[in-house]
Write a protein that holds these residues in place. Structure first.
Motif, PDB file in Angstrom:
ATOM      1  N   THR A  69      -1.225  46.866  22.979  1.00 40.85           N
ATOM      2  CA  THR A  69       0.003  46.493  23.683  1.00 40.85           C
ATOM      3  C   THR A  69       0.344  47.523  24.755  1.00 40.85           C
ATOM      4  OG1 THR A  69       0.813  45.396  21.695  1.00 40.85           O
ATOM      5  CG2 THR A  69       2.438  45.932  23.381  1.00 40.85           C
ATOM      6  N   VAL A  70       0.251  48.790  24.410  1.00 40.18           N
ATOM      7  CA  VAL A  70       0.544  49.854  25.382  1.00 40.18           C
ATOM      8  C   VAL A  70      -0.444  49.804  26.542  1.00 40.18           C
ATOM      9  CG1 VAL A  70       0.540  52.365  25.700  1.00 40.18           C
ATOM     10  CG2 VAL A  70       1.686  51.358  23.728  1.00 40.18           C
ATOM     11  N   ILE A  71      -1.710  49.598  26.246  1.00 42.48           N
ATOM     12  CA  ILE A  71      -2.722  49.514  27.305  1.00 42.48           C
ATOM     13  C   ILE A  71      -2.454  48.316  28.201  1.00 42.48           C
ATOM     14  CG2 ILE A  71      -5.173  49.063  27.732  1.00 42.48           C
ATOM     15  CD1 ILE A  71      -5.739  50.794  25.240  1.00 42.48           C
ATOM     16  N   ASN A  72      -2.083  47.182  27.602  1.00 46.65           N
ATOM     17  CA  ASN A  72      -1.778  45.978  28.386  1.00 46.65           C
ATOM     18  C   ASN A  72      -0.578  46.203  29.296  1.00 46.65           C
ATOM     19  OD1 ASN A  72      -1.818  43.333  29.310  1.00 46.65           O
ATOM     20  ND2 ASN A  72      -0.663  42.567  27.573  1.00 46.65           N
ATOM     21  N   VAL A  73       0.461  46.826  28.788  1.00 42.24           N
ATOM     22  CA  VAL A  73       1.646  47.095  29.597  1.00 42.24           C
ATOM     23  C   VAL A  73       1.311  48.054  30.736  1.00 42.24           C
ATOM     24  CG1 VAL A  73       3.914  48.213  29.556  1.00 42.24           C
ATOM     25  CG2 VAL A  73       3.305  46.581  27.776  1.00 42.24           C
ATOM     26  N   GLN A  74       0.536  49.087  30.445  1.00 46.92           N
ATOM     27  CA  GLN A  74       0.166  50.043  31.492  1.00 46.92           C
ATOM     28  C   GLN A  74      -0.699  49.379  32.566  1.00 46.92           C
ATOM     29  OE1 GLN A  74       1.259  53.270  31.731  1.00 46.92           O
ATOM     30  NE2 GLN A  74       0.341  53.190  33.751  1.00 46.92           N
ATOM     31  N   THR A  75      -1.594  48.494  32.146  1.00 41.46           N
ATOM     32  CA  THR A  75      -2.435  47.780  33.108  1.00 41.46           C
ATOM     33  C   THR A  75      -1.598  46.884  34.003  1.00 41.46           C
ATOM     34  OG1 THR A  75      -4.282  47.802  31.547  1.00 41.46           O
ATOM     35  CG2 THR A  75      -4.393  46.196  33.327  1.00 41.46           C
ATOM     36  N   ARG A  76      -0.637  46.181  33.416  1.00 38.63           N
ATOM     37  CA  ARG A  76       0.229  45.313  34.218  1.00 38.63           C
ATOM     38  C   ARG A  76       1.087  46.138  35.183  1.00 38.63           C
ATOM     39  NH1 ARG A  76       2.946  40.869  30.506  1.00 38.63           N
ATOM     40  NH2 ARG A  76       1.995  39.229  31.724  1.00 38.63           N
ATOM     41  N   TYR A  77       1.553  47.282  34.731  1.00 40.33           N
ATOM     42  CA  TYR A  77       2.336  48.151  35.603  1.00 40.33           C
ATOM     43  C   TYR A  77       1.480  48.636  36.774  1.00 40.33           C
ATOM     44  CZ  TYR A  77       4.895  52.180  37.301  1.00 40.33           C
ATOM     45  OH  TYR A  77       5.531  53.082  38.108  1.00 40.33           O
ATOM     46  N   ASN A  78       0.251  49.048  36.483  1.00 43.18           N
ATOM     47  CA  ASN A  78      -0.641  49.522  37.547  1.00 43.18           C
ATOM     48  C   ASN A  78      -0.951  48.412  38.545  1.00 43.18           C
ATOM     49  OD1 ASN A  78      -0.704  52.059  36.418  1.00 43.18           O
ATOM     50  ND2 ASN A  78      -2.647  51.735  35.350  1.00 43.18           N
ATOM     51  N   ALA A  80       0.998  45.826  39.236  1.00 42.82           N
ATOM     52  CA  ALA A  80       2.219  45.591  40.022  1.00 42.82           C
ATOM     53  C   ALA A  80       2.398  46.669  41.081  1.00 42.82           C
ATOM     54  CB  ALA A  80       3.433  45.540  39.098  1.00 42.82           C
ATOM     55  N   GLU A  81       2.114  47.909  40.700  1.00 48.08           N
ATOM     56  CA  GLU A  81       2.237  49.010  41.661  1.00 48.08           C
ATOM     57  C   GLU A  81       1.217  48.852  42.788  1.00 48.08           C
ATOM     58  OE1 GLU A  81       2.911  53.784  41.365  1.00 48.08           O
ATOM     59  OE2 GLU A  81       1.433  52.901  40.019  1.00 48.08           O
ATOM     60  N   GLU A  82       0.007  48.458  42.459  1.00 44.13           N
ATOM     61  CA  GLU A  82      -1.023  48.243  43.477  1.00 44.13           C
ATOM     62  C   GLU A  82      -0.631  47.101  44.414  1.00 44.13           C
ATOM     63  OE1 GLU A  82      -5.687  46.871  43.665  1.00 44.13           O
ATOM     64  OE2 GLU A  82      -4.985  47.986  41.906  1.00 44.13           O
ATOM     65  N   THR A  83      -0.080  46.035  43.857  1.00 47.59           N
ATOM     66  CA  THR A  83       0.378  44.909  44.673  1.00 47.59           C
ATOM     67  C   THR A  83       1.495  45.349  45.613  1.00 47.59           C
ATOM     68  OG1 THR A  83      -0.206  43.361  42.921  1.00 47.59           O
ATOM     69  CG2 THR A  83       1.336  42.578  44.582  1.00 47.59           C
ATOM     70  N   LEU A  84       2.398  46.162  45.106  1.00 46.44           N
ATOM     71  CA  LEU A  84       3.491  46.675  45.923  1.00 46.44           C
ATOM     72  C   LEU A  84       2.961  47.495  47.098  1.00 46.44           C
ATOM     73  CD1 LEU A  84       6.720  47.259  45.950  1.00 46.44           C
ATOM     74  CD2 LEU A  84       5.949  49.461  45.108  1.00 46.44           C
ATOM     75  N   HIS A  85       2.037  48.392  46.817  1.00 49.93           N
ATOM     76  CA  HIS A  85       1.476  49.222  47.893  1.00 49.93           C
ATOM     77  C   HIS A  85       0.701  48.375  48.902  1.00 49.93           C
ATOM     78  CE1 HIS A  85       2.670  53.130  46.438  1.00 49.93           C
ATOM     79  NE2 HIS A  85       2.268  52.798  45.230  1.00 49.93           N
ATOM     80  N   THR A  86      -0.031  47.383  48.410  1.00 56.21           N
ATOM     81  CA  THR A  86      -0.789  46.521  49.309  1.00 56.21           C
ATOM     82  C   THR A  86       0.143  45.734  50.219  1.00 56.21           C
ATOM     83  OG1 THR A  86      -2.545  46.304  47.659  1.00 56.21           O
ATOM     84  CG2 THR A  86      -2.482  44.646  49.394  1.00 56.21           C
TER      85      THR A  86
END
Length: 140
Positions: A69-78, A80-86
């Protein structure tokens, strides 16, 4: 209004957690009391080894599920952050590239980009707090 709506729409996470944690603890204590009344201490002692193994297995399974669960949440956060920067990079590139057009087109493109950015900052980022989805950005 159901209990799920109360939990999700409550402004206080403390209230929401109390509505889940306190009844769970009370139910657990009640069930422990029922088992202790129904089963003798000698019978419980016979099964200590099995119970210990079972609890350790449940603990391991819980920790594995929690880790996933923690890995999944961190992956989704990363992501989202990548999408934001793009998106931010693309908007800045479009804004800069608009300088190569004639003044009328350049001003229209830049004002539309500013309008889009203002809408995203003021409306779309606040939408998850209200449990809603904004589709207006697709019209801009």
């Amino acid at each position: 209004m159901g209990i799920v709506n109360i939990l999700f729409e409550s402004p206080s996470w403390i209230l929401s957690s109390l509505l889940v944690v306190v009844p769970s603890i009370c139910l657990s204590i009640f069930l422990l009391w029922v088992v202790r009344r129904a089963i003798s201490v000698e019978t419980l002692r016979k099964h200590h080894d099995v119970a210990g193994f079972t609890f350790s297995l449940v603990g391991v399974l819980y920790s594995v599920i929690l880790a996933f669960t923690v890995i999944n949440v961190q992956t989704r956060y990363n992501e989202a952050e990548e999408t934001l920067h793009t998106e931010a990079t693309m908007l800045s590139d479009l804004y800069r590239d608009a300088g190569f057009f004639e003044s009328q087109d350049r001003d229209r493109i830049r004002s539309t980009l500013r309008e889009y950015v203002q809408y995203v900052l003021n409306k779309e980022w606040k939408a998850p707090l209200n449990r809603s989805v904004c589709l207006e950005t697709q019209k801009i």
